[in-house]
Write an enzyme that holds these catalytic residues in place. Structure first.
Site, short mmCIF file in Angstrom:
data_model
loop_
_atom_site.label_atom_id
_atom_site.label_comp_id
_atom_site.label_asym_id
_atom_site.label_seq_id
_atom_site.Cartn_x
_atom_site.Cartn_y
_atom_site.Cartn_z
N HIS A 236 28.11 2.88 -17.78
CA HIS A 236 29.05 1.98 -17.93
C HIS A 236 29.35 1.47 -19.46
O HIS A 236 28.45 0.68 -20.05
CB HIS A 236 28.89 0.75 -16.99
CG HIS A 236 29.98 0.19 -16.40
ND1 HIS A 236 29.78 -0.91 -16.86
CD2 HIS A 236 30.24 -0.13 -15.23
CE1 HIS A 236 31.60 -1.51 -16.40
NE2 HIS A 236 31.45 -0.96 -15.32
N ARG A 252 38.35 -4.89 -17.80
CA ARG A 252 39.35 -4.75 -18.23
C ARG A 252 40.31 -4.05 -17.44
O ARG A 252 41.91 -4.57 -17.95
CB ARG A 252 39.09 -3.42 -18.93
CG ARG A 252 37.87 -3.46 -19.87
CD ARG A 252 37.19 -2.38 -20.17
NE ARG A 252 35.99 -1.71 -19.19
CZ ARG A 252 35.71 -1.13 -18.65
NH1 ARG A 252 35.81 0.15 -19.26
NH2 ARG A 252 34.68 -0.50 -17.63
#
Ligand SMILES: Cc1cc2nc3c(=O)[nH]c(=O)nc-3n(C[C@H](O)[C@H](O)[C@H](O)COP(=O)(O)OP(=O)(O)OC[C@H]3O[C@@H](n4cnc5c(N)ncnc54)[C@H](O)[C@@H]3O)c2cc1C
Length: 569
Positions: A236, A252
């Site tokens: 990740h 994000r």
């Protein structure tokens, strides 16, 4: 209950995470005469699923479509996903989100009161349903509350399963220790579902809970059920430095930037269109390259990348990412309203797992696998964020139904009376009884070091070879351990030793699969074989247990609508 007593249920589910609880609800609902047991080594809402933050993907209308969700998933998987499984998944995802809605899940809402959805890496439409940044927490509490309504579900909380019993390719039950008493019991079942989650704890820097040691995968493997695609581990892009605690991809999704030490949004070099919202394999490689080429920030724990949320403003951060702000302040020492968060890639998910088909059936009759411990070929070489929790819901429900049907149409298959003695010998004599001079935490840390140094984002043949050699050596040393604590009750030392044994077997399949696969696809990147090779490697790796180590075979990928093309974002 004396330790020789056999516990009998129609359906036994190992694991009370999202997949296990979802399976239990469907099995119990299918017919109220079916009696269901759910076994978990921790209290159900302490399962790792509770930590899911960003959301659960589903097509809920608008401009979105099943085909678009399927295509995103197939492209994200670098074409290793079986497309019939993906199509089934997306078509059933919607109803699972609605089911949770009806059971009371507090989804975040749009202004009209509909379930809100946010953008997420690799998805070309905002389809991540979320409950702020505590999606898994709310989903798990909803499922647990629902499951406890059924009189035909019995929970065995804080019971540790040590092996599953498969004979003549048929599942008969399993052996488990009640941690409170330390007594071993044998469970006899018509159908068994394994839903024991992932094994990212074979790494040091990981977003996963300490309990994520892949127990069910290793037990299935040892019982002769193959593991599939174990070389594909997801990293990740935003593990918080230094703990590895996850900063959700939703940060994000809400508009956060990734910045290098030159203050550049470097993703424009790697994925000019999707930028920070490219799939995880691509962003993790980009960050690693930035760090390796000297453009990381310097910190006391080594170089890192910055996740900048400041431009989102305090109000949006508080509304959409309250947990992230809290975690960053309390455990990272930075307030994302004022400062960027230090992050780098962290081990996060296992695309591989117990080989099972679209109905969650394994090679043994009556044995099913669902959730992260399974590999139904849904995620291929790289999973898209928010597809996993939904995978647990969709295929947890399938497993529950299949197991219920099986239980209604089959009788119990007897477990020999002396089986309990065999199981007790394996655990109490062979593990607890060892009096060597090796310590479990030392071997565990060495394993994590090998995996982190040699089986990480970028891989090379010679490093994988050396990792395999070192791993075999660790397995030998494991024969020579000593668990200091010999008490029966809550023996965490014994549990740690059993978990170490499981992770050693699983790491071996990961390394062996990675060494054999001489191409780069999805999360598996070989610096010595940097290209995807569809002519030779568009196939799944199947690993069978042998005493000398895994024996590898390969099976084809199912393609329905989308032949492989170049993958660009
Ligand atoms: C920090 C974090 C955030 C995430 N965020 C998201 C997200 O936003 N969206 C998304 O889709 N995915 C997300 N994921 C991935 C997703 O949460 C997991 O893949 C998924 O929840 C796994 O669920 P599961 O039911 O398969 O297993 P788990 O939830 O891990 O549960 C495993 C169960 O098995 C039991 N068990 C294991 N071994 C034994 C044993 N030996 N004996 C008895 N019981 C045993 C455990 O007690 C537990 O109940 C995230 C993962 C992490 C780590």
């Amino acid at each position: 209950m004396n330790s020789m007593e056999r516990i009998i249920h129609d359906v036994v589910i190992v694991g009370a995470g999202m997949a296990g609880l979802r399976a239990a609800i469907t099995a119990a609902e299918y017919n109220d005469k079916i009696d269901v047991a759910v076994i978990s080594k921790v209290y159900p809402v302490r399962s790792h699923s509770v930590c899911a933050q960003g959301g659960s993907a589903a097509m809920l209308g608008g401009e979105d479509s099943y085909d678009l969700h399927s295509w995103d998933t197939v492209k994200g998987s670098d074409f290793l996903a079986d497309q019939d499984v993906v199509e089934f998944f997306v078509e059933n995802a919607t109803k699972e989100i609605i089911a949770l809605e009806h059971w009371g899940c507090p989804w975040s809402r749009t202004e009209e009161g509909k379930i809100n959805q946010r953008p997420f890496g690799g998805h070309s439409y905002p389809r991540a349903c979320f409950a702020a940044d505590m999606t898994g927490f709310h989903e798990m509490h909803t499922l647990h509350a629902k499951a406890t309504e059924f009189e035909n579900i019995k929970f065995y909380d804080e019971w540790f399963v040590t092996s599953i019993i498969v004979e003549d390719r048929a599942s008969r039950g399993l052996a488990a220790i009640e941690l409170k008493t330390g007594n071993m019991h044998v469970f006899q079942s018509k159908a068994t579902i394994i839903a024991t989650g992932g094994y990212a704890r074979v790494y040091e820097f990981t977003t996963f809970s300490h309990i994520a040691t892949g127990d069910g995968m290793a037990m299935a493997y040892r019982a002769g059920i193959p593991l599939k695609d174990m070389e594909f581990i997801q990293f990740h892009p935003t593990g918080m430095v230094p703990s590895g605690i996850l900063i959700t991809g939703g940060a994000r999704g809400e508009g956060g930037y990734l910045i290098n030490a030159k203050n550049e949004r470097f993703m424009k070099q790697y994925a000019p269109e999707k930028m920070e919202l490219a799939p995880r394999d691509i962003v993790s490689r980009a960050e690693t390259t930035e760090i390796q080429e000297g453009r990381g920030f310097d910190g006391p724990y080594g170089p890192y990348i910055a996740l900048d949320l400041r431009h989102l403003g305090e109000e949006k951060i508080n509304e959409r990412l309250p947990l992230i702000r809290d975690v960053a302040i309390k455990l990272g020492g930075v307030d994302p309203v004022e400062e960027p968060i230090p992050i780098k890639p962290a081990a996060h998910y296992s695309m591989g797992g117990i080989d099972a088909n679209i109905k969650t059936e394994t090679m043994a009759s009556g044995l099913y696998a669902a959730g992260e411990c399974s590999c139904l070929n849904m995620h291929g070489a790289n999973r898209l964020g928010t597809n996993s929790t939904t995978d647990c819901l969709v295929f947890g429900a399938v497993a529950g139904e299949e197991a219920a049907k099986f239980a209604l149409s089959h009788d119990h298959r007897e477990i020999p009376k002396d089986r309990i003695m065999v199981e007790e010998k394996i655990v109490f004599d062979n593990i607890l009884g060892r009096e060597g001079d090796e310590r479990v935490p030392v071997l565990r840390d060495e394993l994590r070091q090998i995996m982190s140094e040699k089986v990480w984002v970028f891989r090379k043949g010679n490093q994988l070879e050396s990792a395999l050699k070192e791993l075999k050596n660790l397995k030998k040393r494991f024969e020579n351990i000593k668990v200091e604590d010999k008490e029966k009750q809550f023996n965490a030392g014994l549990v740690g030793a059993l978990q170490l044994g499981f992770t050693l077997d699983l790491s071996e399949t990961t390394i062996a699969g990675a060494l054999a696969r001489i191409e780069s696809r999805g999360a598996h990147t070989r610096l010595d074989f940097p290209k995807r090779d569809d002519n030779n490697w568009l196939k799944h790796t199947i690993a069978y247990y042998t005493t000398e180590g895994p024996r590898l075979e390969y099976t084809p990928v199912t393609i329905t609508k989308w032949p492989p093309v170049a993958r660009a974002y």
